[in-house]
Design a protein around this motif. Structure first.
Motif, short mmCIF file in Angstrom:
data_model
loop_
_atom_site.label_atom_id
_atom_site.label_comp_id
_atom_site.label_asym_id
_atom_site.label_seq_id
_atom_site.Cartn_x
_atom_site.Cartn_y
_atom_site.Cartn_z
N PHE A 191 0.90 -1.07 0.12
CA PHE A 191 -0.03 0.28 0.08
C PHE A 191 0.88 1.21 -0.03
O PHE A 191 2.04 1.18 -0.26
CB PHE A 191 -0.87 -0.01 1.25
N THR A 192 0.20 2.27 0.23
CA THR A 192 1.00 3.75 0.08
C THR A 192 0.68 4.58 1.32
O THR A 192 -0.27 4.65 1.76
CB THR A 192 0.76 4.39 -1.15
N ILE A 193 1.75 5.17 1.74
CA ILE A 193 1.58 6.19 2.98
C ILE A 193 1.58 7.55 2.33
O ILE A 193 2.83 7.69 1.33
CB ILE A 193 2.62 6.05 3.97
N VAL A 194 0.64 8.42 2.83
CA VAL A 194 0.53 9.60 1.90
C VAL A 194 1.18 10.75 3.26
O VAL A 194 0.24 10.88 4.31
CB VAL A 194 -0.52 9.86 1.18
N ALA A 195 1.86 11.75 2.95
CA ALA A 195 2.00 13.15 3.52
C ALA A 195 1.49 14.29 2.85
O ALA A 195 1.89 14.53 1.78
CB ALA A 195 3.53 13.28 4.19
N LYS A 196 0.15 14.90 3.32
CA LYS A 196 -0.38 15.98 2.53
C LYS A 196 -0.41 17.37 3.49
O LYS A 196 -1.20 17.16 4.71
CB LYS A 196 -1.59 15.40 2.15
N GLU A 197 -0.09 18.39 2.80
CA GLU A 197 -0.06 19.63 3.65
C GLU A 197 -1.58 19.99 3.91
O GLU A 197 -2.47 19.56 3.07
CB GLU A 197 0.47 20.71 2.83
N VAL A 198 -2.07 20.54 5.04
CA VAL A 198 -3.45 20.94 5.37
C VAL A 198 -3.89 22.26 4.83
O VAL A 198 -4.97 22.59 4.70
CB VAL A 198 -3.69 20.83 6.80
N SER A 199 -2.75 23.06 4.36
CA SER A 199 -3.05 24.38 3.72
C SER A 199 -3.89 24.07 2.17
O SER A 199 -3.87 22.91 1.73
CB SER A 199 -1.91 25.05 3.26
N LYS A 200 -4.67 25.26 1.86
CA LYS A 200 -5.38 25.05 0.54
C LYS A 200 -4.37 24.65 -0.43
O LYS A 200 -3.19 25.39 -0.53
CB LYS A 200 -6.01 26.44 0.28
N LYS A 201 -4.79 23.74 -1.39
CA LYS A 201 -3.98 23.46 -2.66
C LYS A 201 -2.61 22.96 -1.77
O LYS A 201 -1.62 23.11 -2.49
CB LYS A 201 -3.69 24.37 -3.46
N GLY A 202 -2.71 22.23 -0.82
CA GLY A 202 -1.53 21.59 -0.21
C GLY A 202 -0.75 20.69 -1.15
O GLY A 202 -1.36 19.83 -1.78
N GLU A 203 0.51 20.50 -0.75
CA GLU A 203 1.22 19.44 -1.65
C GLU A 203 1.35 18.24 -0.84
O GLU A 203 0.98 18.35 0.23
CB GLU A 203 2.83 19.99 -1.94
N GLU A 204 1.72 17.06 -1.81
CA GLU A 204 1.68 15.95 -1.04
C GLU A 204 2.88 15.02 -1.43
O GLU A 204 3.31 15.09 -2.60
CB GLU A 204 0.42 15.12 -1.09
N THR A 205 3.17 14.16 -0.48
CA THR A 205 4.41 13.18 -0.95
C THR A 205 3.86 11.66 -0.75
O THR A 205 3.22 11.45 0.19
CB THR A 205 5.60 13.41 -0.30
#
Length: 280
Positions: A191-205
């Motif tokens: 599976f995949t683990i995701v880190a996503k910014e909470v800001s509007k249009k936040g980037e993710e890795t």
């Protein structure tokens, strides 16, 4: 330096300093210079004292101290004879306003771990290898550096904790549904683990995760037939094979069929029979 948007473009005006000559009746010219701090990033007009950026400025760079740059600026009077006069220095702190130019980053590009089947709810997986560092970071400030963590594609078998971090977080992946972790059903889970910014249009890795399920001795042996019936002549010779009993076990290796041993015969004629412990 981040490849994302920066705060200042080259030759951006930062501030202006001004020094005055305290002597009365003598008006010498004053020259300004930067005598301390990151001169590769900032310059100064020697005549006007205008400080400007010479390169792209990154708040998260190694030159910054908690998001600020400290400059030493010296003002020196130029005497009429052309020589150097008295000078004075002052310290200027340039505080960089944060912009969302960093994205969350995992310390490892992918993760490999293991878990025992039948592990209880909330049991953490064990990451394999020294390069498996379960950490994620984002050096922006405030909301720009706040991110949420979640899993995709695990079919609700696991969960990640904490679910949110600010600037950096060490995370743990643990069992959510213990009834789904069964070696006999699934030996490898991806599976995949995701880190996503909470800001509007936040980037993710994203980072890939591979979980190997370790077998446990949780299945009993089962005979292939519920009942064995054998007819033999009364004058059968000693050592003759009269039946072969077979059992198997769904577990792997010595936990399974490979580890089965046939241990006992009971009944009225059991004393006249010999059982091969390995073959049955």
């Amino acid at each position: 330096m981040s490849t994302h948007q920066q705060l200042f473009q080259q030759t951006h005006k930062v501030l202006q300093v001004k020094a005055v000559d305290g002597d009365r009746g003598i008006k010498n010219d004053i020259k300004y210079s930067i005598t301390g701090g990151p001169e590769h990033l900032f310059g100064i007009n020697e005549d006007t004292g205008l400080v400007y950026s010479k390169a792209m400025i990154d708040r998260e760079s190694a030159d910054a101290r908690n998001g600020a740059f400290i400059l030493e600026i010296t003002a020196m009077e130029v005497v009429k004879t052309g020589g150097k006069g008295l000078s004075i220095s002052t310290e200027v702190t340039v505080i960089i306003e944060d912009v969302n130019d960093e994205i969350p980053k995992f310390k490892s590009e992918s993760y490999v771990a293991e878990i025992s089947e039948n592990a209880q709810k909330n049991t953490p997986v064990t990451f394999l290898g020294q390069n498996m560092i379960p950490e994620v970071f984002d050096h922006d400030q405030g909301t720009n550096g706040t991110f949420k963590l979640f899993l995709e594609g695990d079919d609700n078998m696991f969960e990640v904790t904490p679910s949110m971090g600010i600037n950096d977080a060490t995370f743990m992946i643990r069992v959510k549904d213990q009834n789904r972790i069964d070696f006999e059903q699934t030996k490898v889970i991806n599976f995949t683990i995701v880190a996503k910014e909470v800001s509007k249009k936040g980037e993710e890795t994203r980072a890939s995760v591979t979980i190997y399920v370790r077998d446990q001795n949780d299945n009993p042996p089962q005979f292939l037939a519920k009942k064995y019936e054998v007819t033999i002549p009364e004058n059968i010779k000693a050592g003759a094979i009269i039946a072969k009993i077979k059992a198997d076990d769904k577990d792997s290796g010595y936990f399974g069929t490979e580890g089965i041993r046939y241990t006992a015969i009971t009944g009225p004629i059991s004393s006249a029979l010999v059982l091969d412990n390995l073959t049955g």
